[in-house]
Design an enzyme around this catalytic site. Structure first.
Site, PDB file in Angstrom:
ATOM      1  N   VAL A  65       0.933  -0.981  -0.235  1.00  5.96           N
ATOM      2  CA  VAL A  65      -0.359  -0.010   0.051  1.00  5.96           C
ATOM      3  C   VAL A  65       1.071   0.828   0.453  1.00  5.96           C
ATOM      4  O   VAL A  65       0.837   2.251  -0.405  1.00  5.96           O
ATOM      5  CB  VAL A  65      -0.348  -0.018   0.931  1.00  5.96           C
ATOM      6  CG1 VAL A  65      -1.544   1.576   1.038  1.00  5.96           C
ATOM      7  CG2 VAL A  65      -1.713  -0.803   0.971  1.00  5.96           C
ATOM      8  N   VAL A 103      -5.838  20.326  -4.112  1.00  9.78           N
ATOM      9  CA  VAL A 103      -5.575  20.764  -2.718  1.00  9.78           C
ATOM     10  C   VAL A 103      -5.257  22.338  -2.670  1.00  9.78           C
ATOM     11  O   VAL A 103      -5.605  22.746  -1.513  1.00  9.78           O
ATOM     12  CB  VAL A 103      -3.922  20.108  -2.076  1.00  9.78           C
ATOM     13  CG1 VAL A 103      -3.101  20.645  -1.157  1.00  9.78           C
ATOM     14  CG2 VAL A 103      -4.077  18.489  -2.142  1.00  9.78           C
ATOM     15  N   GLY A 129     -11.309  -1.443   0.728  1.00  7.63           N
ATOM     16  CA  GLY A 129     -10.626  -0.731  -0.637  1.00  7.63           C
ATOM     17  C   GLY A 129     -10.464   0.394  -1.194  1.00  7.63           C
ATOM     18  O   GLY A 129     -10.731   1.194  -0.468  1.00  7.63           O
ATOM     19  N   GLU A 181      -2.305 -14.476   1.776  1.00  8.74           N
ATOM     20  CA  GLU A 181      -0.883 -14.015   2.565  1.00  8.74           C
ATOM     21  C   GLU A 181      -0.499 -15.996   2.287  1.00  8.74           C
ATOM     22  O   GLU A 181      -1.820 -16.684   2.754  1.00  8.74           O
ATOM     23  CB  GLU A 181      -1.202 -13.512   3.965  1.00  8.74           C
ATOM     24  CG  GLU A 181      -1.990 -12.367   4.046  1.00  8.74           C
ATOM     25  CD  GLU A 181      -0.906 -11.201   3.654  1.00  8.74           C
ATOM     26  OE1 GLU A 181       0.171 -11.520   3.871  1.00  8.74           O
ATOM     27  OE2 GLU A 181      -1.426 -10.389   3.441  1.00  8.74           O
ATOM     28  N   ASP A 189     -10.741 -10.737   8.807  1.00  8.81           N
ATOM     29  CA  ASP A 189     -10.801  -9.171   8.121  1.00  8.81           C
ATOM     30  C   ASP A 189     -11.969  -8.815   8.477  1.00  8.81           C
ATOM     31  O   ASP A 189     -12.141  -7.559   8.511  1.00  8.81           O
ATOM     32  CB  ASP A 189      -9.475  -9.437   7.316  1.00  8.81           C
ATOM     33  CG  ASP A 189      -9.748  -8.432   6.481  1.00  8.81           C
ATOM     34  OD1 ASP A 189      -9.050  -7.066   6.342  1.00  8.81           O
ATOM     35  OD2 ASP A 189     -10.692  -7.883   5.202  1.00  8.81           O
ATOM     36  N   LYS A 231     -13.847  -5.338   9.664  1.00  6.72           N
ATOM     37  CA  LYS A 231     -13.755  -4.540   8.869  1.00  6.72           C
ATOM     38  C   LYS A 231     -16.000  -4.022   9.207  1.00  6.72           C
ATOM     39  O   LYS A 231     -16.071  -2.287   9.401  1.00  6.72           O
ATOM     40  CB  LYS A 231     -14.291  -4.610   7.199  1.00  6.72           C
ATOM     41  CG  LYS A 231     -13.003  -4.341   6.756  1.00  6.72           C
ATOM     42  CD  LYS A 231     -12.504  -5.213   5.687  1.00  6.72           C
ATOM     43  CE  LYS A 231     -11.123  -4.970   5.023  1.00  6.72           C
ATOM     44  NZ  LYS A 231     -10.786  -6.506   3.750  1.00  6.72           N
TER      45      LYS A 231
HETATM   46  N1  HSE Z   1      -6.860  -9.106   3.245  1.00 11.43           N
HETATM   47  C1  HSE Z   1      -7.797  -8.362   2.798  1.00 11.43           C
HETATM   48  C2  HSE Z   1      -8.918  -8.246   1.377  1.00 11.43           C
HETATM   49  C3  HSE Z   1      -7.208  -7.053   1.940  1.00 11.43           C
HETATM   50  O1  HSE Z   1      -8.481  -9.518   0.863  1.00 11.43           O
HETATM   51  O2  HSE Z   1     -10.031  -7.440   0.913  1.00 11.43           O
HETATM   52  C4  HSE Z   1      -7.909  -5.207   2.113  1.00 11.43           C
HETATM   53  O3  HSE Z   1      -8.304  -4.585   3.481  1.00 11.43           O
END
Ligand code: HSE
Length: 398
Positions: free
Chosen positions: A12, A31, A129, A185, A196, A200
């Site tokens: 990122v 800006v 994202g 990963e 994850d 969120k």
């Molecule tokens: N590992 C996360 C996904 C990355 O696959 O959505 C983005 O937050």
């Protein structure tokens, strides 16, 4: 001129560097003055990469440089990201991040610290994202009471489920492929166990409610037990299997859970495939609205971080109000959620004796059959299923 620092030059971080460099002219215009990267913090060296001109290994150099007004924290993980973020905010620097672990764990606290120091803590990239969802929830939809937020919030698992569906592959083979392609990963638990997506939906529910949701309170189930047999039934029912995060308003609070679900072909989330994410929001005045786009990946995520940097640059010395207070929201027990359940049972079993009248599904899987129960609460399902010999269960959505 506004100087910024990027902490972390991984996927990122290098994306944020690329977005700012590539779109420099248009960003400067938006800006209203020049915005330049003064530092990139990383412990590694990057020989031959132009980033070497601004690379530093020393966080204190960024912290003590009064010229740096905005910092992108794209290191990931809780530590030292938490300490670095806190110190930057206390030093009067706005922080923009993609770090969902940190936002879910300390969001309210860091927003409060930012406010006390007349700076901003922005985290558009932490959910979905590149999909703008935090800003709409925080500004466009503030006149609504949010009744439901549900969505596909994890790109890796959505890619894997799409592959299993389309190619009839086993979970383990798809996982290997996703790892090979760099989506999953080496230690994929955060994605495949649903952690994850859980963080969120905790962030989104915190913003919808204005209080701190503890992600540990959210019932979370991943995709590790999904098999090709489940997909045979899903196809027969014109449904897809998706890892769904759901947050529903119940009285003054929300009922939240993450689990795989069977989604019907007519549901808007059915068409969300591969690494794409989508967030479905229902407001009491708005009705429904869906936000769709690239849910993961270098440039989409970096674009959201860079967008926050532009916003922070436009608001130097001014606070962008965020409705997220530190007091904890007691979630409604997930046992209250109602829906239909799909169960697989051995040939000869009598699901009607346990669940009442439902629909039997024959997907020509040897030795077993499927059954969709009538609508019932999670608690009722658990009680009724206790005596029945269930091979597996999937929740039915819509
Ligand atoms: N590992 C996360 C996904 C990355 O696959 O959505 C983005 O937050």
């Amino acid at each position: 001129m506004i100087k910024v620092a990027i902490m972390g030059y991984g996927t990122v971080g290098s994306g944020v560097y690329e977005v700012i460099k590539t779109n420099q002219k248009s960003i400067d215009k938006k800006v209203g003055q020049e915005l330049r990267i003064k530092y990139v913090l990383d412990l590694r060296e990057f020989p031959g990469d132009p980033v070497m001109e601004v690379l530093t290994h020393d966080f204190e150099e960024i912290l003590n440089d009064e010229e740096v007004k905005i910092v992108a924290e794209v290191m990931g993980g809780l530590h030292p990201a938490y300490e670095f973020t806190k110190r930057c905010l206390e030093a009067g620097k706005s922080v923009c991040t993609s770090n969902k672990e940190l936002v879910a764990e300390h969001g309210a606290e860091l927003i409060q610290i930012a406010k006390e120091h007349q700076v901003n803590y922005l985290f558009e990239a932490s959910v979905g994202g590149g999909i703008p969802i935090i800003r709409p929830l925080n500004s466009s939809l503030t006149a609504d009471v949010i009744l439901e937020i549900s969505g596909i919030l994890n790109g890796t698992t959505n890619y894997m489920l799409t592959k299993m569906d389309r190619e009839g592959l086993d979970y383990i083979d798809v996982l290997k492929e996703a790892q090979h392609k760099g989506y999953a990963e080496l230690h994929p638990e955060a994605d495949v166990e649903g952690w994850d997506a859980c963080r969120k939906i905790a962030i989104l529910t915190s913003l919808a409610s204005g209080s701190q949701v503890d992600y540990r309170d959210i019932y979370t189930e991943g995709i590790t037990k999904i098999t090709t047999r489940d997909f045979a039934y899903a196809k027969k029912m014109n449904r897809a299997i998706k890892l769904l995060a759901i947050s529903r308003k119940v009285g003054d609070t929300y009922c939240v859970m993450v689990s795989p679900a069977l989604i019907h072909r007519e549901h808007p989330l059915y068409m969300v495939n591969d690494v794409f994410n989508a967030v479905f929001v229902e407001g009491n005045m708005l009705g429904t609205s869906m936000f769709y786009g690239s849910g993961a990946g270098k440039l989409p995520t970096a674009s959201a971080v860079a967008g926050d940097i532009v916003d922070a640059a436009r608001h130097l010395g001014k606070i962008i109000t965020l409705f997220w207070e530190p007091e904890k929201l007691e979630l409604a027990p997930m046992e209250q959620m109602t829906r239909r359940f799909f169960v697989r049972m051995k040939e000869g079993a009598e699901p009607e004796a346990y669940f009442g009248d439902g629909e039997r599904i024959d997907a020509r899987v040897p030795g077993e059959f499927g059954f969709i129960t009538p609508v019932m609460s999670e608690a009722e399902y658990a009680a009724k299923a206790a005596g029945a010999e269930i091979i597996s269960m999937l929740r039915v959505e819509g």
